[in-house]
Design an enzyme around this catalytic site. Structure first.
Site, PDB file in Angstrom:
ATOM      1  CG  HIS A 196      -7.003 -11.540  -4.771  1.00 55.74           C
ATOM      2  ND1 HIS A 196      -6.920 -12.810  -4.219  1.00 55.74           N
ATOM      3  CD2 HIS A 196      -7.188 -10.693  -3.725  1.00 55.74           C
ATOM      4  CE1 HIS A 196      -7.052 -12.724  -2.907  1.00 55.74           C
ATOM      5  NE2 HIS A 196      -7.224 -11.457  -2.580  1.00 55.74           N
TER       6      HIS A 196
HETATM    7  C1  LIG Z   1     -12.092  -5.158  -0.980  1.00 53.00           C
HETATM    8  C2  LIG Z   1     -10.732  -5.751  -1.139  1.00 53.00           C
HETATM    9  C3  LIG Z   1     -10.319  -6.768  -0.260  1.00 53.00           C
HETATM   10  C4  LIG Z   1      -9.053  -7.333  -0.419  1.00 53.00           C
HETATM   11  N1  LIG Z   1      -8.611  -8.232   0.514  1.00 53.00           N
HETATM   12  C5  LIG Z   1      -7.329  -8.667   0.461  1.00 53.00           C
HETATM   13  C6  LIG Z   1      -6.792  -9.457   1.504  1.00 53.00           C
HETATM   14  O1  LIG Z   1      -7.438  -9.701   2.521  1.00 53.00           O
HETATM   15  N2  LIG Z   1      -5.518  -9.923   1.373  1.00 53.00           N
HETATM   16  C7  LIG Z   1      -4.770  -9.640   0.269  1.00 53.00           C
HETATM   17  O2  LIG Z   1      -3.629 -10.116   0.185  1.00 53.00           O
HETATM   18  N3  LIG Z   1      -5.251  -8.865  -0.729  1.00 53.00           N
HETATM   19  C8  LIG Z   1      -6.488  -8.343  -0.627  1.00 53.00           C
HETATM   20  N4  LIG Z   1      -6.956  -7.498  -1.588  1.00 53.00           N
HETATM   21  C9  LIG Z   1      -6.088  -7.205  -2.729  1.00 53.00           C
HETATM   22  C10 LIG Z   1      -4.940  -6.257  -2.398  1.00 53.00           C
HETATM   23  O3  LIG Z   1      -5.344  -5.242  -1.515  1.00 53.00           O
HETATM   24  C11 LIG Z   1      -4.435  -5.691  -3.726  1.00 53.00           C
HETATM   25  O4  LIG Z   1      -3.971  -6.739  -4.545  1.00 53.00           O
HETATM   26  C12 LIG Z   1      -3.316  -4.684  -3.559  1.00 53.00           C
HETATM   27  O5  LIG Z   1      -3.669  -3.661  -2.671  1.00 53.00           O
HETATM   28  C13 LIG Z   1      -2.968  -4.101  -4.941  1.00 53.00           C
HETATM   29  O6  LIG Z   1      -1.943  -3.164  -4.809  1.00 53.00           O
HETATM   30  P1  LIG Z   1      -1.581  -2.203  -6.032  1.00 53.00           P
HETATM   31  O7  LIG Z   1      -0.514  -1.319  -5.544  1.00 53.00           O
HETATM   32  O8  LIG Z   1      -1.341  -3.046  -7.218  1.00 53.00           O
HETATM   33  O9  LIG Z   1      -2.907  -1.389  -6.332  1.00 53.00           O
HETATM   34  P2  LIG Z   1      -3.827  -0.413  -5.358  1.00 53.00           P
HETATM   35  O10 LIG Z   1      -3.506  -0.720  -3.948  1.00 53.00           O
HETATM   36  O11 LIG Z   1      -5.180  -0.611  -5.848  1.00 53.00           O
HETATM   37  O12 LIG Z   1      -3.235   1.007  -5.672  1.00 53.00           O
HETATM   38  C14 LIG Z   1      -3.403   1.718  -6.848  1.00 53.00           C
HETATM   39  C15 LIG Z   1      -3.488   3.190  -6.477  1.00 53.00           C
HETATM   40  O13 LIG Z   1      -3.339   3.966  -7.645  1.00 53.00           O
HETATM   41  C16 LIG Z   1      -4.272   5.014  -7.629  1.00 53.00           C
HETATM   42  N5  LIG Z   1      -4.506   5.399  -9.023  1.00 53.00           N
HETATM   43  C17 LIG Z   1      -5.099   4.682 -10.003  1.00 53.00           C
HETATM   44  N6  LIG Z   1      -5.093   5.363 -11.152  1.00 53.00           N
HETATM   45  C18 LIG Z   1      -4.468   6.534 -10.903  1.00 53.00           C
HETATM   46  C19 LIG Z   1      -4.142   7.665 -11.701  1.00 53.00           C
HETATM   47  N7  LIG Z   1      -4.463   7.708 -12.998  1.00 53.00           N
HETATM   48  N8  LIG Z   1      -3.508   8.706 -11.111  1.00 53.00           N
HETATM   49  C20 LIG Z   1      -3.169   8.684  -9.798  1.00 53.00           C
HETATM   50  N9  LIG Z   1      -3.472   7.632  -9.000  1.00 53.00           N
HETATM   51  C21 LIG Z   1      -4.096   6.566  -9.547  1.00 53.00           C
HETATM   52  C22 LIG Z   1      -5.480   4.409  -6.946  1.00 53.00           C
HETATM   53  O14 LIG Z   1      -6.356   5.404  -6.462  1.00 53.00           O
HETATM   54  C23 LIG Z   1      -4.826   3.582  -5.867  1.00 53.00           C
HETATM   55  O15 LIG Z   1      -4.627   4.325  -4.689  1.00 53.00           O
HETATM   56  C24 LIG Z   1      -8.203  -6.906  -1.470  1.00 53.00           C
HETATM   57  C25 LIG Z   1      -8.611  -5.883  -2.318  1.00 53.00           C
HETATM   58  C26 LIG Z   1      -9.855  -5.292  -2.159  1.00 53.00           C
HETATM   59  C27 LIG Z   1     -10.266  -4.202  -3.102  1.00 53.00           C
END
Ligand SMILES: Cc1cc2nc3c(=O)[nH]c(=O)nc-3n(C[C@H](O)[C@H](O)[C@H](O)COP(=O)(O)OP(=O)(O)OC[C@H]3O[C@@H](n4cnc5c(N)ncnc54)[C@H](O)[C@@H]3O)c2cc1C
Length: 515
Positions: free
Chosen positions: A452
């Protein structure tokens, strides 16, 4: 040229691209570094940890953690259309009323519980439905009963905002399959002519001129020449709590000292970028079982057929099937510890597939006082940043004490029926580990991330804040951040649904400002 360029198609990026492109007059480009492929493991709930270290994971590790025996912890994060939502554990737990009221009190006006609730409700009513597991494991039911026998009340709704108690975890699933933001938000939007999605496109820099973001530079997988995507109105960075500060730093936005160390010219000094890295640290009891089959034997041709044909059986398990939120410190304003129950041994940070039957009763530090950093190592966009959560480094040792007390609480639950009858000895830390020192040694040796990370471009109005309460990067025009990195503090829950909420609100703010 597009009106809005969104970087990163994870949880936030999928929501934003979908909501922004609802306006047919707005053209949107969504750039994602990872692929659009979706292997079977992303659909089978019980298989999520098989995606660690796959081509859908950035494959990070932390830098050595001084309070965790110098270990470099495995730190999965999604790299694909769908981002971390493609490999997460599907738990839908948004945290407590006190969390969002705390954000508002810390200068994030517009983000109190009552103000964010409509965005949560809007997502749950449509593209982000909350489901119950079709086949709860009998051990999970035993855990929920044992927790009550240990004095933890039953909580019928763990998302009520003031839930203290034990309950079954709602999940992001439909008919026994993962149903993520990719399915609920992005897929239905992809037919729209005003939305373009480019995968295999890693943004290398935000293009800035005279204090305004004009677009981003990116590199397509396998190509050496950089391309540019121009934004007529806004650039929104949604690259996640690690990717977003990294991209801003590569663009010369960050702390002067860090940028100079990495050899990157300072374009806009903003010391908060990459600081305040927060994460939920987890550890637990690994317990051998007798007289019951666990998820260790879930993978069989028969179960695969049951899953494929009927969406039923053990492969529909999200592994972390039940949770309890408890207040260990009597003076805590909200729960400070979570117990998570999994009817399988979750070993070696999820990298080891279980070879014997057992269950995991994890303890999670809900409101960590320790915080760390994400820092650029060099100006090469393909060199991963240094991820340093600095787990358990709070000066008073409060984080460690909470987890030690949490392990004791977990053992009290373990001693209750009907769970106790299935237990056949602790594998870790082992019944002999009883003193505070022995339990602290166990924490050092085997704690892991609960995945997280958040807070690295935190919202606020003070000098350390990176974005204002409308998510605009402070001191620049045409640039916003919307993802887990804007959270000023972690919710005392899990982060995926809160990120959906943040992106829903970001889309509202952007559309209102462009109208
Ligand atoms: C293994 C795991 C289990 C989890 N389990 C849970 C759960 O059960 N329940 C829950 O609530 N949360 C869970 N989480 C956390 C939750 O999934 C994340 O907090 C959430 O997905 C974050 O969303 P985000 O949009 O901030 O980032 P992300 O979903 O990580 O998205 C960021 C995206 O940006 C892309 N990116 C990064 N840098 C660049 C760049 N320079 N150029 C282009 N693209 C780029 C990445 O490839 C990615 O696709 C879990 C996370 C993981 C990894």
């Amino acid at each position: 040229m597009h009106d809005v360029v969104v970087v990163g198609a994870g949880t936030a990026g999928c929501v934003l691209a979908s909501r922004l492109s609802e306006d047919p007059d707005l053209s949107v480009l969504l750039l994602e570094a990872g692929p659009s492929s979706r292997p079977l493991e992303t659909r089978i709930p019980a298989a999520f940890s098989r995606l660690f270290r796959s081509q859908l994971d950035w494959g990070d590790r932390t830098v050595p953690q001084p309070e965790l025996d110098g270990r470099e912890l495995v730190f999965p994060r999604g790299r694909a259309l769908g981002g971390s939502a493609l490999l997460n554990a599907m738990m839908v737990l948004r945290g407590q009323r006190a969390d969002y009221d705390g954000w508002a009190a810390a200068g994030c006006s517009g983000w109190s519980w009552d103000e964010v609730e409509p965005a949560f409700a809007r997502s749950a009513a449509g593209p982000f439905p909350l489901a119950s597991l079709p086949d709860r494991h009998p051990l999970t039911v035993a855990f929920v009963e044992a927790a009550q026998a240990a004095g933890i009340p039953f909580a019928p709704d763990l998302n009520s905002g003031d839930a203290v108690g034990v309950g079954f975890v709602p999940v992001s699933q439909r008919r026994g399959r993962r149903f993520s933001v990719l399915d609920g938000y992005l897929r239905p939007a992809r037919r729209r002519p005003n939305l373009a999605v480019v995968t295999g496109a890693q943004a290398t820099r935000v293009l800035l001129e005279r204090g305004r973001a004009l677009g981003v530079a990116y590199r397509l997988e396998g190509e050496v020449v950089e391309q540019e995507a121009r934004a007529a109105r806004e650039v929104v960075v949604s690259a996640g709590a690690i990717g977003t500060p990294h991209l801003l730093q590569l663009s010369g936005i960050g702390s002067r000292a860090m940028l100079e160390r990495a050899g990157v010219a300072v374009v806009h000094e903003l010391p908060g970028v990459g600081s305040n890295l927060l994460d939920h640290l987890a550890n637990g009891l690994l317990v051998r079982t007798r007289g019951v089959e666990t998820l260790a034997s879930a993978q069989s041709p028969r179960n695969l057929l049951r899953w494929a044909l009927r969406g039923r059986g053990p492969l529909t398990s999200n592994v972390a099937e039940a949770a309890a939120f408890v207040r260990l410190r009597p003076d805590a304003e909200a729960p400070d510890l979570e117990l998570v129950f999994a009817p399988v041994l979750f070993e070696e940070e999820g990298l080891k597939q279980p070879t014997e039957h057992g269950f995991t009763l994890a303890v999670v530090l809900l409101a960590p006082r320790s915080s760390g950093t994400v820092a650029l190592r060099s100006g090469d966009p393909h060199e991963p940043p240094a991820i340093d959560p600095r787990y358990l480094t709070d000066p008073d040792g409060e984080d460690r004490r909470t987890l030690v007390d949490g392990l004791r609480l977990a053992r009290r639950v373990l001693a209750q029926e009907p769970l106790a009858r299935y237990a056949d000895g602790e594998i870790l830390p082992g019944e002999d580990a009883e003193s505070d020192e022995e339990l602290a040694a166990h924490l050092r040796a085997s704690s892991q991330t609960l995945y997280h990370p958040a807070g690295t471009c935190r919202m606020g109005t003070d000098p350390g804040a990176v974005v204002d309460p409308e998510l605009r990067v402070r001191g620049l025009e045409g640039l916003r951040v919307a993802d887990a990195s804007v959270m000023p503090r972690l919710p005392r829950g899990h982060t995926n649904w809160p990120v959906v909420m943040i992106a829903e609100r970001a889309a509202d703010l952007i559309r209102a400002s462009l109208a």
